[in-house]
Design a protein around this motif. Structure first.
Motif, PDB file in Angstrom:
ATOM      1  N   ILE A   1       0.848  -1.192   0.000  1.00  0.00           N
ATOM      2  CA  ILE A   1       0.000   0.000   0.000  1.00  0.00           C
ATOM      3  C   ILE A   1       0.886   1.246   0.000  1.00  0.00           C
ATOM      4  O   ILE A   1       1.849   1.340   0.759  1.00  0.00           O
ATOM      5  N   ILE A   2       0.569   2.170  -0.895  1.00  0.00           N
ATOM      6  CA  ILE A   2       1.352   3.402  -0.996  1.00  0.00           C
ATOM      7  C   ILE A   2       0.492   4.642  -0.789  1.00  0.00           C
ATOM      8  O   ILE A   2       1.023   5.732  -0.585  1.00  0.00           O
ATOM      9  N   ALA A   3      -0.820   4.480  -0.854  1.00  0.00           N
ATOM     10  CA  ALA A   3      -1.702   5.647  -0.743  1.00  0.00           C
ATOM     11  C   ALA A   3      -3.115   5.203  -0.401  1.00  0.00           C
ATOM     12  O   ALA A   3      -3.482   4.038  -0.583  1.00  0.00           O
TER      13      ALA A   3
ATOM     14  N   GLU B   1      -9.802  12.561  -1.707  1.00  0.00           N
ATOM     15  CA  GLU B   1      -8.443  13.090  -1.615  1.00  0.00           C
ATOM     16  C   GLU B   1      -7.468  11.917  -1.572  1.00  0.00           C
ATOM     17  O   GLU B   1      -7.711  10.930  -0.893  1.00  0.00           O
ATOM     18  N   ILE B   2      -6.366  12.041  -2.292  1.00  0.00           N
ATOM     19  CA  ILE B   2      -5.315  11.034  -2.263  1.00  0.00           C
ATOM     20  C   ILE B   2      -4.313  11.413  -1.172  1.00  0.00           C
ATOM     21  O   ILE B   2      -3.852  12.551  -1.104  1.00  0.00           O
ATOM     22  N   LEU B   3      -3.995  10.443  -0.339  1.00  0.00           N
ATOM     23  CA  LEU B   3      -3.041  10.626   0.748  1.00  0.00           C
ATOM     24  C   LEU B   3      -1.918   9.611   0.565  1.00  0.00           C
ATOM     25  O   LEU B   3      -2.179   8.412   0.430  1.00  0.00           O
ATOM     26  N   LEU B   4      -0.677  10.082   0.561  1.00  0.00           N
ATOM     27  CA  LEU B   4       0.482   9.225   0.330  1.00  0.00           C
ATOM     28  C   LEU B   4       1.066   8.715   1.639  1.00  0.00           C
ATOM     29  O   LEU B   4       1.129   9.448   2.630  1.00  0.00           O
TER      30      LEU B   4
ATOM     31  N   PRO C   1      -0.134   7.518   9.143  1.00  0.00           N
ATOM     32  CA  PRO C   1       1.080   7.694   8.341  1.00  0.00           C
ATOM     33  C   PRO C   1       0.793   8.041   6.880  1.00  0.00           C
ATOM     34  O   PRO C   1       1.434   7.523   5.969  1.00  0.00           O
ATOM     35  N   TYR C   2      -0.172   8.910   6.657  1.00  0.00           N
ATOM     36  CA  TYR C   2      -0.542   9.321   5.308  1.00  0.00           C
ATOM     37  C   TYR C   2      -0.616  10.834   5.245  1.00  0.00           C
ATOM     38  O   TYR C   2      -1.124  11.475   6.167  1.00  0.00           O
ATOM     39  N   TRP C   3      -0.111  11.378   4.146  1.00  0.00           N
ATOM     40  CA  TRP C   3      -0.002  12.828   3.983  1.00  0.00           C
ATOM     41  C   TRP C   3      -0.600  13.259   2.649  1.00  0.00           C
ATOM     42  O   TRP C   3      -0.580  12.504   1.672  1.00  0.00           O
ATOM     43  N   SER C   4      -1.104  14.482   2.620  1.00  0.00           N
ATOM     44  CA  SER C   4      -1.631  15.040   1.367  1.00  0.00           C
ATOM     45  C   SER C   4      -0.494  15.195   0.357  1.00  0.00           C
ATOM     46  O   SER C   4       0.681  15.225   0.715  1.00  0.00           O
ATOM     47  N   ILE C   5      -0.865  15.282  -0.895  1.00  0.00           N
ATOM     48  CA  ILE C   5       0.098  15.464  -1.989  1.00  0.00           C
ATOM     49  C   ILE C   5       0.391  16.955  -2.112  1.00  0.00           C
ATOM     50  O   ILE C   5      -0.536  17.769  -2.065  1.00  0.00           O
ATOM     51  N   PRO C   6       1.653  17.328  -2.305  1.00  0.00           N
ATOM     52  CA  PRO C   6       1.939  18.751  -2.535  1.00  0.00           C
ATOM     53  C   PRO C   6       1.136  19.263  -3.735  1.00  0.00           C
ATOM     54  O   PRO C   6       1.028  18.577  -4.761  1.00  0.00           O
ATOM     55  N   ASP C   7       0.561  20.446  -3.605  1.00  0.00           N
ATOM     56  CA  ASP C   7      -0.296  20.997  -4.655  1.00  0.00           C
ATOM     57  C   ASP C   7       0.370  20.985  -6.026  1.00  0.00           C
ATOM     58  O   ASP C   7      -0.247  20.627  -7.024  1.00  0.00           O
ATOM     59  N   GLU C   8       1.649  21.374  -6.081  1.00  0.00           N
ATOM     60  CA  GLU C   8       2.321  21.470  -7.377  1.00  0.00           C
ATOM     61  C   GLU C   8       2.542  20.103  -8.025  1.00  0.00           C
ATOM     62  O   GLU C   8       2.710  20.013  -9.241  1.00  0.00           O
ATOM     63  N   ALA C   9       2.505  19.029  -7.251  1.00  0.00           N
ATOM     64  CA  ALA C   9       2.718  17.689  -7.815  1.00  0.00           C
ATOM     65  C   ALA C   9       1.482  17.159  -8.537  1.00  0.00           C
ATOM     66  O   ALA C   9       1.600  16.309  -9.413  1.00  0.00           O
ATOM     67  N   ILE C  10       0.317  17.657  -8.189  1.00  0.00           N
ATOM     68  CA  ILE C  10      -0.921  17.166  -8.800  1.00  0.00           C
ATOM     69  C   ILE C  10      -0.905  17.351 -10.315  1.00  0.00           C
ATOM     70  O   ILE C  10      -1.360  16.488 -11.058  1.00  0.00           O
ATOM     71  N   ASP C  11      -0.377  18.463 -10.788  1.00  0.00           N
ATOM     72  CA  ASP C  11      -0.369  18.756 -12.232  1.00  0.00           C
ATOM     73  C   ASP C  11       0.987  18.546 -12.883  1.00  0.00           C
ATOM     74  O   ASP C  11       1.172  18.919 -14.033  1.00  0.00           O
TER      75      ASP C  11
END
Length: 105
Positions: A33-35, A41-44, A74-84
């Motif tokens: 599992i990675i996310a 919302e995707i959490l990494l 142990p899951y974090w939001s994706i940095p905004d700039e990484a989404i695009d």
């Protein structure tokens, strides 16, 4: 988020498997599992090694509200700039995979 969008988001890492869980989805790479997808919302996944990078990027840690307390997961939001940015997203997805490798039991 639908499964096609999730596959597209992680395409820079490689093929992922998606499984329904806890009212959301678990996202797996090479069987680990990675996310999570929670409330659209995707959490990494992160660990003690990678969490500082998530924090420095301004990401938000997922906190589960239990019966009498909140639990940091142990899951974090994706940095905004990484989404695009597919290359940047692949880098963050690799960090999540590496965290899973370090924490697998």
């Amino acid at each position: 988020m639908d499964n096609d969008a999730i596959h597209d988001l992680f395409s820079g890492l490689g093929p992922v498997t998606i499984k329904r869980m806890f009212g959301g989805k678990g996202i797996y790479f090479n069987g680990l599992i990675i996310a999570l997808e929670v409330d659209d919302e995707i959490l990494l996944k992160a660990d003690t090694v990678s969490a500082p990078a998530f924090r420095a990027a301004g990401c938000r840690q997922w906190c589960y509200s239990g019966k009498n307390k909140s639990v940091d997961m142990p899951y974090w939001s994706i940095p905004d700039e990484a989404i695009d940015d597919p290359d940047m997203m692949a880098e963050w997805a690799r960090r999540a995979y590496e965290a899973s490798l370090r924490t697998k039991k």
